[in-house]
Motif scaffolding. Structure first.
Motif, PDB file in Angstrom:
ATOM      1  N   ASP A  71      -6.908  28.720 -20.230  1.00  0.00           N
ATOM      2  CA  ASP A  71      -7.198  30.147 -20.052  1.00  0.00           C
ATOM      3  C   ASP A  71      -7.168  30.557 -18.588  1.00  0.00           C
ATOM      4  OD1 ASP A  71      -7.476  30.497 -22.780  1.00  0.00           O
ATOM      5  OD2 ASP A  71      -9.623  30.068 -22.746  1.00  0.00           O
ATOM      6  N   GLY A  72      -6.254  29.959 -17.822  1.00  0.00           N
ATOM      7  CA  GLY A  72      -6.095  30.332 -16.424  1.00  0.00           C
ATOM      8  C   GLY A  72      -7.101  29.719 -15.475  1.00  0.00           C
ATOM      9  N   VAL A  73      -7.918  28.772 -15.940  1.00  0.00           N
ATOM     10  CA  VAL A  73      -8.930  28.120 -15.104  1.00  0.00           C
ATOM     11  C   VAL A  73      -8.633  26.624 -15.077  1.00  0.00           C
ATOM     12  CG1 VAL A  73     -11.394  27.635 -14.866  1.00  0.00           C
ATOM     13  CG2 VAL A  73     -10.651  29.859 -15.677  1.00  0.00           C
ATOM     14  N   LEU A  74      -8.744  26.014 -13.897  1.00  0.00           N
ATOM     15  CA  LEU A  74      -8.500  24.582 -13.752  1.00  0.00           C
ATOM     16  C   LEU A  74      -9.719  23.808 -14.241  1.00  0.00           C
ATOM     17  CD1 LEU A  74      -6.425  22.549 -12.685  1.00  0.00           C
ATOM     18  CD2 LEU A  74      -7.707  22.529 -10.553  1.00  0.00           C
ATOM     19  N   VAL A  75      -9.519  22.986 -15.276  1.00  0.00           N
ATOM     20  CA  VAL A  75     -10.594  22.207 -15.881  1.00  0.00           C
ATOM     21  C   VAL A  75     -10.296  20.731 -15.668  1.00  0.00           C
ATOM     22  CG1 VAL A  75     -11.831  21.688 -18.024  1.00  0.00           C
ATOM     23  CG2 VAL A  75     -10.979  23.995 -17.608  1.00  0.00           C
ATOM     24  N   LEU A  76     -11.305  19.977 -15.212  1.00  0.00           N
ATOM     25  CA  LEU A  76     -11.156  18.542 -14.987  1.00  0.00           C
ATOM     26  C   LEU A  76     -11.792  17.780 -16.132  1.00  0.00           C
ATOM     27  CD1 LEU A  76     -12.062  18.256 -11.198  1.00  0.00           C
ATOM     28  CD2 LEU A  76      -9.810  18.126 -12.232  1.00  0.00           C
ATOM     29  N   PHE A  77     -11.069  16.778 -16.636  1.00  0.00           N
ATOM     30  CA  PHE A  77     -11.574  15.885 -17.671  1.00  0.00           C
ATOM     31  C   PHE A  77     -11.673  14.495 -17.069  1.00  0.00           C
ATOM     32  CE2 PHE A  77      -9.268  19.237 -19.838  1.00  0.00           C
ATOM     33  CZ  PHE A  77     -10.153  19.612 -20.836  1.00  0.00           C
ATOM     34  N   ASP A  78     -12.796  13.825 -17.255  1.00  0.00           N
ATOM     35  CA  ASP A  78     -12.957  12.456 -16.765  1.00  0.00           C
ATOM     36  C   ASP A  78     -12.512  11.497 -17.863  1.00  0.00           C
ATOM     37  OD1 ASP A  78     -13.936   9.914 -15.885  1.00  0.00           O
ATOM     38  OD2 ASP A  78     -15.265  10.978 -14.531  1.00  0.00           O
ATOM     39  N   THR A  79     -11.621  10.575 -17.534  1.00  0.00           N
ATOM     40  CA  THR A  79     -11.106   9.641 -18.529  1.00  0.00           C
ATOM     41  C   THR A  79     -11.986   8.409 -18.687  1.00  0.00           C
ATOM     42  OG1 THR A  79      -9.704   8.596 -16.862  1.00  0.00           O
ATOM     43  CG2 THR A  79      -8.730  10.374 -18.168  1.00  0.00           C
ATOM     44  N   GLU A  80     -12.909   8.178 -17.753  1.00  0.00           N
ATOM     45  CA  GLU A  80     -13.785   7.009 -17.840  1.00  0.00           C
ATOM     46  C   GLU A  80     -15.077   7.314 -18.580  1.00  0.00           C
ATOM     47  OE1 GLU A  80     -14.308   5.759 -13.818  1.00  0.00           O
ATOM     48  OE2 GLU A  80     -12.363   4.755 -13.739  1.00  0.00           O
ATOM     49  N   GLN A  81     -15.616   8.510 -18.406  1.00  0.00           N
ATOM     50  CA  GLN A  81     -16.858   8.904 -19.066  1.00  0.00           C
ATOM     51  C   GLN A  81     -16.525   9.954 -20.110  1.00  0.00           C
ATOM     52  OE1 GLN A  81     -19.593  10.242 -16.100  1.00  0.00           O
ATOM     53  NE2 GLN A  81     -19.765   8.261 -15.132  1.00  0.00           N
ATOM     54  N   LYS A  82     -16.529   9.555 -21.360  1.00  0.00           N
ATOM     55  CA  LYS A  82     -16.161  10.456 -22.447  1.00  0.00           C
ATOM     56  C   LYS A  82     -17.102  11.662 -22.487  1.00  0.00           C
ATOM     57  CE  LYS A  82     -15.369  10.653 -27.367  1.00  0.00           C
ATOM     58  NZ  LYS A  82     -15.480   9.976 -28.643  1.00  0.00           N
ATOM     59  N   GLY A  83     -16.535  12.819 -22.635  1.00  0.00           N
ATOM     60  CA  GLY A  83     -17.321  14.039 -22.740  1.00  0.00           C
ATOM     61  C   GLY A  83     -17.638  14.693 -21.415  1.00  0.00           C
ATOM     62  N   LEU A  84     -17.266  14.059 -20.287  1.00  0.00           N
ATOM     63  CA  LEU A  84     -17.544  14.659 -18.984  1.00  0.00           C
ATOM     64  C   LEU A  84     -16.396  15.590 -18.622  1.00  0.00           C
ATOM     65  CD1 LEU A  84     -19.413  14.829 -16.587  1.00  0.00           C
ATOM     66  CD2 LEU A  84     -18.231  12.900 -15.574  1.00  0.00           C
ATOM     67  N   THR A  85     -16.688  16.871 -18.590  1.00  0.00           N
ATOM     68  CA  THR A  85     -15.705  17.902 -18.306  1.00  0.00           C
ATOM     69  C   THR A  85     -16.302  18.864 -17.301  1.00  0.00           C
ATOM     70  OG1 THR A  85     -14.929  17.741 -20.581  1.00  0.00           O
ATOM     71  CG2 THR A  85     -14.248  19.672 -19.358  1.00  0.00           C
ATOM     72  N   GLY A  86     -15.486  19.398 -16.419  1.00  0.00           N
ATOM     73  CA  GLY A  86     -16.000  20.337 -15.441  1.00  0.00           C
ATOM     74  C   GLY A  86     -14.943  21.328 -15.004  1.00  0.00           C
ATOM     75  N   VAL A  87     -15.403  22.439 -14.486  1.00  0.00           N
ATOM     76  CA  VAL A  87     -14.538  23.470 -13.933  1.00  0.00           C
ATOM     77  C   VAL A  87     -14.607  23.360 -12.423  1.00  0.00           C
ATOM     78  CG1 VAL A  87     -14.180  25.967 -13.746  1.00  0.00           C
ATOM     79  CG2 VAL A  87     -14.931  24.980 -15.900  1.00  0.00           C
ATOM     80  N   LEU A  88     -13.460  23.387 -11.769  1.00  0.00           N
ATOM     81  CA  LEU A  88     -13.408  23.282 -10.318  1.00  0.00           C
ATOM     82  C   LEU A  88     -13.794  24.619  -9.710  1.00  0.00           C
ATOM     83  CD1 LEU A  88     -12.733  21.216  -8.137  1.00  0.00           C
ATOM     84  CD2 LEU A  88     -10.402  22.065  -8.160  1.00  0.00           C
ATOM     85  N   LEU A  89     -14.798  24.614  -8.821  1.00  0.00           N
ATOM     86  CA  LEU A  89     -15.311  25.830  -8.179  1.00  0.00           C
ATOM     87  C   LEU A  89     -15.100  25.763  -6.682  1.00  0.00           C
ATOM     88  CD1 LEU A  89     -18.778  26.075  -9.964  1.00  0.00           C
ATOM     89  CD2 LEU A  89     -16.670  27.215 -10.616  1.00  0.00           C
ATOM     90  N   ASN A  90     -15.004  26.926  -6.036  1.00  0.00           N
ATOM     91  CA  ASN A  90     -14.951  26.954  -4.584  1.00  0.00           C
ATOM     92  C   ASN A  90     -16.365  27.122  -4.031  1.00  0.00           C
ATOM     93  OD1 ASN A  90     -15.584  29.653  -4.895  1.00  0.00           O
ATOM     94  ND2 ASN A  90     -13.645  30.425  -4.107  1.00  0.00           N
ATOM     95  N   SER A  91     -16.487  27.321  -2.713  1.00  0.00           N
ATOM     96  CA  SER A  91     -17.810  27.395  -2.092  1.00  0.00           C
ATOM     97  C   SER A  91     -18.604  28.629  -2.524  1.00  0.00           C
ATOM     98  CB  SER A  91     -17.677  27.376  -0.571  1.00  0.00           C
ATOM     99  OG  SER A  91     -16.926  28.501  -0.140  1.00  0.00           O
ATOM    100  N   LYS A  92     -17.930  29.641  -3.075  1.00  0.00           N
ATOM    101  CA  LYS A  92     -18.606  30.852  -3.544  1.00  0.00           C
ATOM    102  C   LYS A  92     -18.884  30.824  -5.037  1.00  0.00           C
ATOM    103  CE  LYS A  92     -16.508  33.658   0.047  1.00  0.00           C
ATOM    104  NZ  LYS A  92     -15.633  34.793   0.324  1.00  0.00           N
ATOM    105  N   GLN A  93     -18.786  29.631  -5.652  1.00  0.00           N
ATOM    106  CA  GLN A  93     -19.006  29.432  -7.087  1.00  0.00           C
ATOM    107  C   GLN A  93     -18.016  30.213  -7.940  1.00  0.00           C
ATOM    108  OE1 GLN A  93     -21.280  27.157  -8.299  1.00  0.00           O
ATOM    109  NE2 GLN A  93     -21.423  26.638  -6.146  1.00  0.00           N
ATOM    110  N   GLN A  94     -16.785  30.400  -7.424  1.00  0.00           N
ATOM    111  CA  GLN A  94     -15.726  31.056  -8.169  1.00  0.00           C
ATOM    112  C   GLN A  94     -14.808  29.982  -8.741  1.00  0.00           C
ATOM    113  OE1 GLN A  94     -14.260  33.249  -4.844  1.00  0.00           O
ATOM    114  NE2 GLN A  94     -15.345  35.125  -5.410  1.00  0.00           N
ATOM    115  N   ALA A  95     -14.397  30.146  -9.979  1.00  0.00           N
ATOM    116  CA  ALA A  95     -13.533  29.168 -10.631  1.00  0.00           C
ATOM    117  C   ALA A  95     -12.145  29.185  -9.997  1.00  0.00           C
ATOM    118  CB  ALA A  95     -13.424  29.467 -12.122  1.00  0.00           C
TER     119      ALA A  95
END
Length: 109
Positions: A71-95
C-alpha cells in the motif's frame, strides 16, 4: 427479605474468564507479548547514497530482513524471527514510502 450472595465465586469466575481469554488469544497468535530483543532499531540500518560513476562495496551475504512495498509503504519482514514485521520510519515518525503497490505472496526463507 434480603439475601446476601457470596461474591467470591463471581470474582473467581471473572478472573478465570479473563485469563482463559488472554490465554486463548495468545495460543492462536492474536496476542503477542513483545520483548526488547524483538525490536529492530533504526540505528541498525544505514542509508548508502549512491553517486553515479563511483564504486561502493556491500556484503555478499544477504540481510535477515526482506522489504516489501505494501500500500505504498515500505514494510520490513524479519526472516529469522517469525512474526517480526515493521514499518520503516524517518526521524519525524513518518512512514517511508515506496513506488510499487505489490503485496507479498510468500516470504523467502
Amino acid at each position: 427479605m434480603t439475601t446476601e450472595r457470596n461474591a467470591i465465586p463471581l470474582i473467581i469466575t471473572g478472573v478465570c474468564c479473563i485469563l482463559g481469554t488472554v490465554g486463548a488469544l495468545w495460543y492462536y497468535g492474536y496476542l503477542h507479548f513483545a520483548k526488547p530483543e524483538d525490536a529492530l532499531l533504526l540505528d541498525q540500518f544505514t542509508m548508502l547514497k549512491t553517486v553515479p560513476g563511483e564504486d561502493y562495496k556491500v556484503s555478499i551475504a544477504p540481510a535477515a530482513q526482506v522489504a516489501q512495498c505494501i500500500d505504498g509503504v515500505l514494510v520490513l519482514f524479519d526472516t529469522e524471527q517469525k512474526g517480526l514485521t515493521g514499518v520503516l520510519l524517518n526521524s519525524k515518525q513518518q512512514a517511508v514510502r515506496c513506488m510499487g503497490q505489490d503485496t507479498p505472496q510468500q516470504l523467502l526463507p
